[in-house]
Enzyme design. Structure first.
Site, PDB file in Angstrom:
ATOM      1  N   HIS A 158      39.838  53.744  27.549  1.00  0.00           N
ATOM      2  CA  HIS A 158      38.405  54.812  26.164  1.00  0.00           C
ATOM      3  C   HIS A 158      38.766  56.387  26.119  1.00  0.00           C
ATOM      4  O   HIS A 158      37.603  56.990  26.221  1.00  0.00           O
ATOM      5  CB  HIS A 158      37.223  54.389  26.997  1.00  0.00           C
ATOM      6  N   SER A 279      48.795  78.435  10.276  1.00  0.00           N
ATOM      7  CA  SER A 279      47.475  79.196   9.546  1.00  0.00           C
ATOM      8  C   SER A 279      47.826  79.878   8.448  1.00  0.00           C
ATOM      9  O   SER A 279      47.963  81.011   9.188  1.00  0.00           O
ATOM     10  CB  SER A 279      46.008  78.840  10.362  1.00  0.00           C
ATOM     11  N   LYS A 285      47.394  79.991  15.384  1.00  0.00           N
ATOM     12  CA  LYS A 285      47.753  78.680  15.689  1.00  0.00           C
ATOM     13  C   LYS A 285      49.085  78.242  14.914  1.00  0.00           C
ATOM     14  O   LYS A 285      49.904  78.584  14.043  1.00  0.00           O
ATOM     15  CB  LYS A 285      46.886  78.377  13.819  1.00  0.00           C
ATOM     16  N   GLU A 292      49.281  65.047  11.479  1.00  0.00           N
ATOM     17  CA  GLU A 292      48.019  64.816  11.113  1.00  0.00           C
ATOM     18  C   GLU A 292      47.551  63.823   9.686  1.00  0.00           C
ATOM     19  O   GLU A 292      47.622  62.877   9.480  1.00  0.00           O
ATOM     20  CB  GLU A 292      47.734  65.660  10.521  1.00  0.00           C
TER      21      GLU A 292
END
Ligand code: ARG
Length: 460
Positions: A158, A279, A285, A292
């Site tokens: 979980h 970024s 970043k 992804e």
């Protein structure tokens, strides 16, 4: 040239521009050129061997096909949409090169069995290429698992810290998944490796062809057994897409874990610049874009499976032009799975665990509570359900005091269960916990090392 470039005999006029556009598959099926030419050469040799084609014609055709192959490979070939597909493009060029004998190649054959053969050959190669890539991913996972066989981290259910595991053990979970994915690809390859060539349009042929000869010269295990099934079946592609979908889902789960692990909040792994991007606005970043994108790939791969299933659903026997829609989705799925596997292999090689953060992740959440309950069962002979209850009370007490289970004093513990002795502390550390999990398939570091060695023998 007649008004209709391909069907001049029956057709007085050419197709409308839209007809040509909707009908043509050359833009995508040109990828089948090598398979198409290999299939034609095998067919030609068989026709000669069985006296259906003269040796002279056969030699001309075969040499002409070699020339066409070179033209395509060297980018000199001009693909024409007016010639619909790869089969007609190759044949038309063959005719330009060798003249009328080119017209004899299509004896005892149809584009229906031709395309089914080409597509199976292509998919067989694609599966072999994918298996090589999956083997590289396997190696990366196994190497990393072995290297970090005793790096402790929280194991989750979980997405809540559940019990301590080792990073190596976690990676070996994916070794198993990838192993089954490769097994499914191998099954698919085995089932697709039958040759439809010689089924002709749908009913077979009156020429004395030898389907066993063409099947074996193209590396198939056998000819397909029913001529109608030969040209109508696309379950080999559906099975590949189903297999690819499952594999892509597995990759996406690992990708998602990497996204989570690489976040500042977790900081469990470090990815180098090789698999991250910056970024354009936020200079600090470092984004896990590769992970992804791998996470996203099941979108199109499952989409491809869905598309082909829907195209094939309810199609009557045998071939229907609908089936031309089988290729783009299959190519796209194979290409994207290949890219995803390659990127994942690179990322796994690249990624290094942050051991401190992984261990810190075990400070909260009482991850050795099960070890405590097991101690109550083992040492005090308590039924597990009672031990679970007592441990629950101890966890509540620790939570109230703002400490870990191993920071409760013996006196505190004895207020809950007077028979507890100081021996209990021996099972409350994270390292003791993972070391104790020696059951077959468990997370103990020695188990992980042995499992990694076995995986190496099995998969590499
Ligand atoms: N381009 C076609 C396809 O991909 C080849 C088979 C065409 N057969 C036919 N009867 N029109 O399916």
């Amino acid at each position: 040239m007649t008004a209709n470039e391909m069907w001049g005999g029956r057709f007085a006029a050419g197709p409308s521009a839209i007809m040509e556009q909707i009908n043509a598959s050359i833009d995508f099926d040109k990828r089948l050129f090598a398979q198409d030419i290999a299939g034609s050469k095998a067919h030609c040799a068989m026709l000669v061997a069985h006296g259906i084609l003269s040796k002279e014609d056969g030699d001309e055709i075969s040499q002409g096909l070699d020339k066409v192959l070179i033209e395509i490979e060297t980018g000199k070939f001009e693909f024409k949409a007016a010639l619909e597909d790869i089969h007609m493009n190759v044949e038309a060029r063959l005719r330009e090169l060798i003249g009328d004998s080119a017209g004899r190649l299509h004896t005892a054959r149809s584009r229906n069995d031709q395309v089914a053969t080409d597509f199976r050959l292509w998919l067989r190669d694609a599966i072999d290429g994918l298996d090589t890539q999956f083997a590289a991913l396997h190696k990366a996972l196994i190497d990393k698992a072995e290297k970090h066989a005793d790096v402790v981290m929280p194991g989750f259910t979980h997405l809540q810290a559940a019990q301590p595991v080792t990073f190596g053990h976690h990676l070996l979970a994916y070794v198993e998944m990838v192993g089954r994915d490769r097994g499914r690809l191998a099954d698919c390859r085995k089932r697709l490796n039958e040759c439809p060539l010689g089924a002709a349009a749908l009913a077979g042929t009156s020429f004395p062809i030898d389907r066993h000869m063409t099947a074996s010269s193209l590396g198939f295990d056998a000819p397909t057994r029913n001529s109608m099934d030969s040209v109508a079946a696309r379950d080999f592609a559906m099975e590949f897409l189903a297999t690819a979908s499952i594999a892509a889902v597995h990759l996406s789960r690992l990708a998602e874990e990497i996204v989570i692990w690489a976040s500042q909040q977790f900081n469990f792994v470090h990815l180098t610049d090789a698999f991250t991007t910056g970024s354009s606005i936020m200079p600090q970043k470092k984004n896990p874009d590769a992970a992804e994108l791998i996470r996203a790939k099941p979108g199109r791969i499952i989409g491809s499976l869905n598309a082909l299933l829907v195209v094939m659903k309810g199609l009557p026997m045998t071939y229907g032009k609908d089936m031309q829609e089988d290729k783009e989705v299959t190519f796209d799925a194979a290409d994207n799975l290949s890219l995803a596997v390659a990127a994942m292999a690179g990322m796994v090689e690249d990624m290094e665990p942050n051991k401190t953060a992984m261990r810190d992740g075990l400070v909260n959440g009482f991850p050795t509570a099960t070890d405590l309950a097991d101690w109550l069962v083992r040492v005090l002979n308590m039924p597990f359900r009672d031990a679970h209850h007592v441990t629950g009370s101890l966890v509540a007490l620790a939570e109230k005091n703002g400490v870990g289970l191993d920071e409760l004093t013996l006196g505190d513990m004895q207020t809950v269960e007077p028979r507890i002795t100081k021996d209990v502390y021996s099972v409350l550390s994270v390292d003791a916990s993972v070391k104790s999990r020696v059951s077959f398939g468990g997370t103990a570091p020695d188990n992980v090392r042995a499992a990694a060695r076995e995986a190496r023998d099995r998969y590499l």
